[in-house]
Scaffold this active site. Structure first.
Site, PDB file in Angstrom:
ATOM      1  N   SER A   1       0.796  -1.224   0.000  1.00  0.00           N
ATOM      2  CA  SER A   1       0.000   0.000   0.000  1.00  0.00           C
ATOM      3  C   SER A   1       0.830   1.276   0.000  1.00  0.00           C
ATOM      4  CB  SER A   1      -0.972  -0.005   1.179  1.00  0.00           C
ATOM      5  OG  SER A   1      -0.286  -0.188   2.396  1.00  0.00           O
TER       6      SER A   1
ATOM      7  N   LYS B   1     -12.023   0.974  -1.496  1.00  0.00           N
ATOM      8  CA  LYS B   1     -11.027   1.615  -2.359  1.00  0.00           C
ATOM      9  C   LYS B   1     -11.572   1.655  -3.786  1.00  0.00           C
ATOM     10  CE  LYS B   1      -7.645   0.954   1.098  1.00  0.00           C
ATOM     11  NZ  LYS B   1      -6.926  -0.017   1.907  1.00  0.00           N
TER      12      LYS B   1
ATOM     13  N   HIS C   1      -5.623  -3.161  -2.756  1.00  0.00           N
ATOM     14  CA  HIS C   1      -5.324  -2.184  -3.806  1.00  0.00           C
ATOM     15  C   HIS C   1      -5.328  -2.771  -5.211  1.00  0.00           C
ATOM     16  CE1 HIS C   1      -4.327   0.889  -0.834  1.00  0.00           C
ATOM     17  NE2 HIS C   1      -3.783  -0.107  -0.150  1.00  0.00           N
TER      18      HIS C   1
END
Ligand SMILES: *Cc1c(COP(=O)(O)O)cnc(C)c1O
Length: 391
Positions: A178, A241, A206
């Site tokens: 990250s 996200k 992610h």
């Protein structure tokens, strides 16, 4: 003075340039955000696909709120498991190509629950040094032995696995790191787990929505090379996200999700996510699958940033993901560059120790499908100018 030791510690953080402050955002997420009455071009969110403020998600949320209300009212095992949660789990399983999926309230909680359930007392957890904090904390909470290996060091990991006599072995790693944006070598990790009878937990916070042609994440990205050990993978990803909402899930064989329903304490002992969020996520999944132009736009922006910053004295890290860290080094200089960008109406966060190693303070540039070509060009121009001033 009952709190004076806390005040002293805060003063220390201040003196070291390490005290963090929250900024109050007065707008929705997007390429532009408003803070303190001023609009900024934003490179600071994980909303990689630009879905956090998408009309289809808002409409799905609105409709579900009318039908199901706001709160889930109870945990999943009591009476909080609603039709929108159930449907979303089936869609997540289908989307990731796994037999089953289980929804958690947040990624942090998912990791706490999964790790402790899969490697408790008497187990051993092997964790990359740069893993997300939630995986480390999960390992501590699990009471298993925690063995951390240097970032991406597969030789060291193999030696540690070979030396282990633990009953249950779990290798846990970020799929996309990250703060660095680089990828874990998933096929090699899976093969190691096969050789040493370990499970492999992949935290794809992610990668989900971003990696792979269809946005199915790190497993799609590595699909052609993933053979040995593929059946040992516990796939976990977050939904706050790229998916633009909130939450997390784990996907894998039904025996895994069935087991976690019984044993993952952060699943059992918490209120279920508000059902309208699950409905918004179903809408988000459809867009992730259908709109591959969002990933193409991201790839273009990544390429433009790399080309534009080529000559910089500051080091853009090797990353093919929307996380593009620009390493500046010293805490104060990094903060100064971040502040100078803000003066120019551009918001890029400075990331300092202990989040990253000492001397490697950086700007964490997050690109999004919401950015236009001109947006990226504006950032490049500002950084190149500031770099000249600093030199
Ligand atoms: C953000 C993140 C988490 C935590 O997910 P939340 O849903 O925000 O709690 C876990 N792991 C990684 C790698 C992350 O980046």
């Amino acid at each position: 003075m009952p709190f004076s030791h806390l005040a002293a510690e805060l003063d220390e953080l201040e003196a070291d340039g390490l005290r963090r402050r929250r900024r109050v955002v007065e707008s929705a997420q997007g390429s532009r955000v408003v803070e303190g009455g001023r609009e900024y071009l934003s490179f600071c969110s994980n909303d990689y696909l630009g879905l956090a403020n998408h009309p289809a998600l808002i409409e799905a949320l609105r409709q579900a709120a009318s039908q199901y209300g706001v709160g889930a009212g109870a945990s999943h095992l009591v009476s909080g498991h609603g039709a929108p949660h159930h449907q979303l789990e089936q869609e997540l399983a289908a989307f990731t190509g796994q037999p089953a999926a289980l929804l958690f309230s947040t990624g942090y909680m998912a990791n706490l629950g999964i790790v402790a359930a899969l490697a408790g007392r008497g187990g051993e957890i092997f964790a990359d040094k740069l893993n997300h904090a939630s995986l480390n904390e999960a390992a501590l909470l699990s009471r298993a032995k925690l063995t951390r290996y240097p970032h991406l060091d597969l030789d060291m990991l193999e030696r540690r696995l070979a030396a282990s006599t633990a009953r249950r072995k779990l290798v846990a790693t970020d799929a996309v790191f990250s703060m660095d944006g680089d990828l874990a070598p998933v096929p090699e990790l899976a093969a190691l787990c096969e050789r040493h009878d370990a499970l492999l937990l992949l935290d794809d916070a992610h990668g989900f929505g971003v990696l792979g042609e269809a946005g199915r994440g790190v497993l799609e990205h590595f699909a052609s090379r993933l053979t040995s050990g593929a059946s040992r993978i516990v796939y976990m990803a977050t939904l706050g996200k790229a998916a633009g909402v909130f939450g997390a899930f784990v996907a894998g064989p039904a025996v895994l999700t069935d087991y976690l329903v019984q044993r993952a304490r952060s699943y059992i002992y918490t209120t279920a996510t508000p059902p309208p969020l699950a409905a918004a996520l179903s809408a988000s999944l459809k867009l992730i699958a259908a709109e591959s132009w969002r990933r193409e736009r991201l790839r273009d922006s990544i390429a433009a940033l790399k080309t534009g910053l080529k000559s910089s004295r500051w080091r853009l890290m090797e990353s093919a993901t929307p996380i593009q860290p620009l390493v500046i080094g010293a805490n104060r200089e990094t903060l100064a560059v971040s502040d100078a960008l803000r003066e120019r109406g551009i918001w890029v966060p400075a990331i300092r120790p202990p989040t990253v190693p000492k001397g490697e303070a950086r700007l964490r540039i997050s690109l999004s499908a919401a950015h236009s070509r001109e947006d990226v060009a504006r950032l490049v121009e500002a950084l190149n100018e500031l770099e000249k001033i600093a030199a």
